[in-house]
Design a protein around this motif. Sequence first.
Motif, PDB file in Angstrom:
ATOM      1  N   VAL A  45       0.838  -1.199   0.000  1.00  0.00           N
ATOM      2  CA  VAL A  45       0.000   0.000   0.000  1.00  0.00           C
ATOM      3  C   VAL A  45       0.870   1.246   0.000  1.00  0.00           C
ATOM      4  CG1 VAL A  45      -1.619   1.341   1.400  1.00  0.00           C
ATOM      5  CG2 VAL A  45      -2.011  -1.083   1.030  1.00  0.00           C
ATOM      6  N   LEU A  46       1.899   1.266   0.815  1.00  0.00           N
ATOM      7  CA  LEU A  46       2.737   2.467   0.922  1.00  0.00           C
ATOM      8  C   LEU A  46       3.542   2.745  -0.337  1.00  0.00           C
ATOM      9  CD1 LEU A  46       4.085   2.202   4.574  1.00  0.00           C
ATOM     10  CD2 LEU A  46       2.359   3.769   3.680  1.00  0.00           C
ATOM     11  N   PHE A  47       4.090   1.698  -0.946  1.00  0.00           N
ATOM     12  CA  PHE A  47       4.990   1.898  -2.078  1.00  0.00           C
ATOM     13  C   PHE A  47       4.320   1.849  -3.437  1.00  0.00           C
ATOM     14  CE2 PHE A  47       8.195   0.302   1.057  1.00  0.00           C
ATOM     15  CZ  PHE A  47       8.863   1.510   1.188  1.00  0.00           C
ATOM     16  N   VAL A  48       3.113   1.301  -3.525  1.00  0.00           N
ATOM     17  CA  VAL A  48       2.442   1.170  -4.823  1.00  0.00           C
ATOM     18  C   VAL A  48       1.178   2.015  -4.892  1.00  0.00           C
ATOM     19  CG1 VAL A  48       1.367  -0.420  -6.438  1.00  0.00           C
ATOM     20  CG2 VAL A  48       3.402  -1.134  -5.190  1.00  0.00           C
ATOM     21  N   LEU A  49       0.272   1.792  -3.985  1.00  0.00           N
ATOM     22  CA  LEU A  49      -1.035   2.444  -4.090  1.00  0.00           C
ATOM     23  C   LEU A  49      -1.001   3.931  -3.761  1.00  0.00           C
ATOM     24  CD1 LEU A  49      -3.348  -0.329  -2.642  1.00  0.00           C
ATOM     25  CD2 LEU A  49      -2.899   0.228  -5.019  1.00  0.00           C
ATOM     26  N   VAL A  50      -0.282   4.312  -2.721  1.00  0.00           N
ATOM     27  CA  VAL A  50      -0.246   5.735  -2.346  1.00  0.00           C
ATOM     28  C   VAL A  50       0.348   6.589  -3.467  1.00  0.00           C
ATOM     29  CG1 VAL A  50       0.718   7.394  -0.713  1.00  0.00           C
ATOM     30  CG2 VAL A  50      -0.314   5.285   0.131  1.00  0.00           C
ATOM     31  N   PRO A  51       1.478   6.224  -4.078  1.00  0.00           N
ATOM     32  CA  PRO A  51       1.966   7.038  -5.208  1.00  0.00           C
ATOM     33  C   PRO A  51       0.994   7.062  -6.385  1.00  0.00           C
ATOM     34  CG  PRO A  51       3.734   5.674  -4.364  1.00  0.00           C
ATOM     35  CD  PRO A  51       2.480   5.238  -3.671  1.00  0.00           C
ATOM     36  N   GLU A  52       0.274   5.950  -6.616  1.00  0.00           N
ATOM     37  CA  GLU A  52      -0.725   5.935  -7.686  1.00  0.00           C
ATOM     38  C   GLU A  52      -1.830   6.942  -7.400  1.00  0.00           C
ATOM     39  OE1 GLU A  52      -1.220   4.279 -10.606  1.00  0.00           O
ATOM     40  OE2 GLU A  52       0.807   3.472 -10.501  1.00  0.00           O
ATOM     41  N   TRP A  53      -2.299   6.988  -6.165  1.00  0.00           N
ATOM     42  CA  TRP A  53      -3.347   7.941  -5.793  1.00  0.00           C
ATOM     43  C   TRP A  53      -2.847   9.371  -5.941  1.00  0.00           C
ATOM     44  CZ3 TRP A  53      -4.311   4.782  -0.788  1.00  0.00           C
ATOM     45  CH2 TRP A  53      -5.152   3.707  -1.066  1.00  0.00           C
ATOM     46  N   MET A  54      -1.594   9.608  -5.554  1.00  0.00           N
ATOM     47  CA  MET A  54      -1.032  10.965  -5.659  1.00  0.00           C
ATOM     48  C   MET A  54      -0.918  11.375  -7.127  1.00  0.00           C
ATOM     49  SD  MET A  54       1.824  10.687  -2.631  1.00  0.00           S
ATOM     50  CE  MET A  54       2.701  12.123  -3.169  1.00  0.00           C
ATOM     51  N   ALA A  55      -0.449  10.472  -7.964  1.00  0.00           N
ATOM     52  CA  ALA A  55      -0.316  10.781  -9.390  1.00  0.00           C
ATOM     53  C   ALA A  55      -1.674  11.005 -10.025  1.00  0.00           C
ATOM     54  CB  ALA A  55       0.428   9.652 -10.101  1.00  0.00           C
ATOM     55  N   GLY A  56      -2.656  10.186  -9.668  1.00  0.00           N
ATOM     56  CA  GLY A  56      -4.003  10.359 -10.200  1.00  0.00           C
ATOM     57  C   GLY A  56      -4.597  11.698  -9.806  1.00  0.00           C
ATOM     58  N   GLY A  57      -4.371  12.110  -8.570  1.00  0.00           N
ATOM     59  CA  GLY A  57      -4.861  13.411  -8.123  1.00  0.00           C
ATOM     60  C   GLY A  57      -4.183  14.559  -8.850  1.00  0.00           C
ATOM     61  N   ALA A  58      -2.890  14.418  -9.088  1.00  0.00           N
ATOM     62  CA  ALA A  58      -2.169  15.470  -9.810  1.00  0.00           C
ATOM     63  C   ALA A  58      -2.658  15.571 -11.247  1.00  0.00           C
ATOM     64  CB  ALA A  58      -0.670  15.194  -9.780  1.00  0.00           C
ATOM     65  N   LEU A  59      -2.873  14.440 -11.901  1.00  0.00           N
ATOM     66  CA  LEU A  59      -3.359  14.461 -13.280  1.00  0.00           C
ATOM     67  C   LEU A  59      -4.775  15.006 -13.359  1.00  0.00           C
ATOM     68  CD1 LEU A  59      -1.982  11.088 -14.653  1.00  0.00           C
ATOM     69  CD2 LEU A  59      -1.215  13.387 -15.211  1.00  0.00           C
ATOM     70  N   PHE A  60      -5.593  14.707 -12.362  1.00  0.00           N
ATOM     71  CA  PHE A  60      -6.955  15.235 -12.351  1.00  0.00           C
ATOM     72  C   PHE A  60      -6.932  16.753 -12.212  1.00  0.00           C
ATOM     73  CE2 PHE A  60     -11.024  16.272 -10.320  1.00  0.00           C
ATOM     74  CZ  PHE A  60     -11.871  15.735 -11.253  1.00  0.00           C
ATOM     75  N   GLY A  61      -5.965  17.275 -11.477  1.00  0.00           N
ATOM     76  CA  GLY A  61      -5.843  18.722 -11.312  1.00  0.00           C
ATOM     77  C   GLY A  61      -5.488  19.430 -12.608  1.00  0.00           C
ATOM     78  N   PHE A  62      -4.791  18.768 -13.506  1.00  0.00           N
ATOM     79  CA  PHE A  62      -4.419  19.393 -14.776  1.00  0.00           C
ATOM     80  C   PHE A  62      -5.622  19.576 -15.690  1.00  0.00           C
ATOM     81  CE2 PHE A  62      -0.035  17.413 -14.154  1.00  0.00           C
ATOM     82  CZ  PHE A  62       0.478  18.587 -13.621  1.00  0.00           C
ATOM     83  N   ARG A  63      -6.660  18.788 -15.532  1.00  0.00           N
ATOM     84  CA  ARG A  63      -7.827  18.871 -16.405  1.00  0.00           C
ATOM     85  C   ARG A  63      -8.643  20.139 -16.166  1.00  0.00           C
ATOM     86  NH1 ARG A  63     -10.428  12.851 -16.508  1.00  0.00           N
ATOM     87  NH2 ARG A  63      -8.514  11.796 -17.013  1.00  0.00           N
TER      88      ARG A  63
END
Length: 117
Positions: A29-47
């Motif tokens: 969870v710490l090394f895979v899922l959390v960075p995925e959630w952070m990246a998804g949130g950042a990409l959503f902000g660009f829209r």
Amino acid sequence: MAEEPADLRPRRLHPLPRGLVELYGLLAVLFVLVPEWMAGGALFGFREGREGSDLPLPSGAWNRLPELHLATLNLAELRQLARSEHLPGYAGLARDRLTGRLLRRLRKREKGSGRRG
């Protein structure tokens, strides 16, 4: 009773301790899922600042250059195109050779249509 050779006996696997399995789950969870959630949130902000469709329409170069069109097709789509172009022996060709033959066929057809018009 004769004892079975060691290579024929089924191996017994020792289960991991429950605490170790839970630790691996936490690390996943710490090394895979959390960075995925952070990246998804950042990409959503660009829209938010964009207008129009999410994907751009194919450019004029994509329509003019058959290389770009063929590069976007998977092998099954390339074979379907080869079949529609009546290209002999297309089924056994690797992707590179099939793309090359289709490219030559499409260029020849393009030149032929340019002379008529």
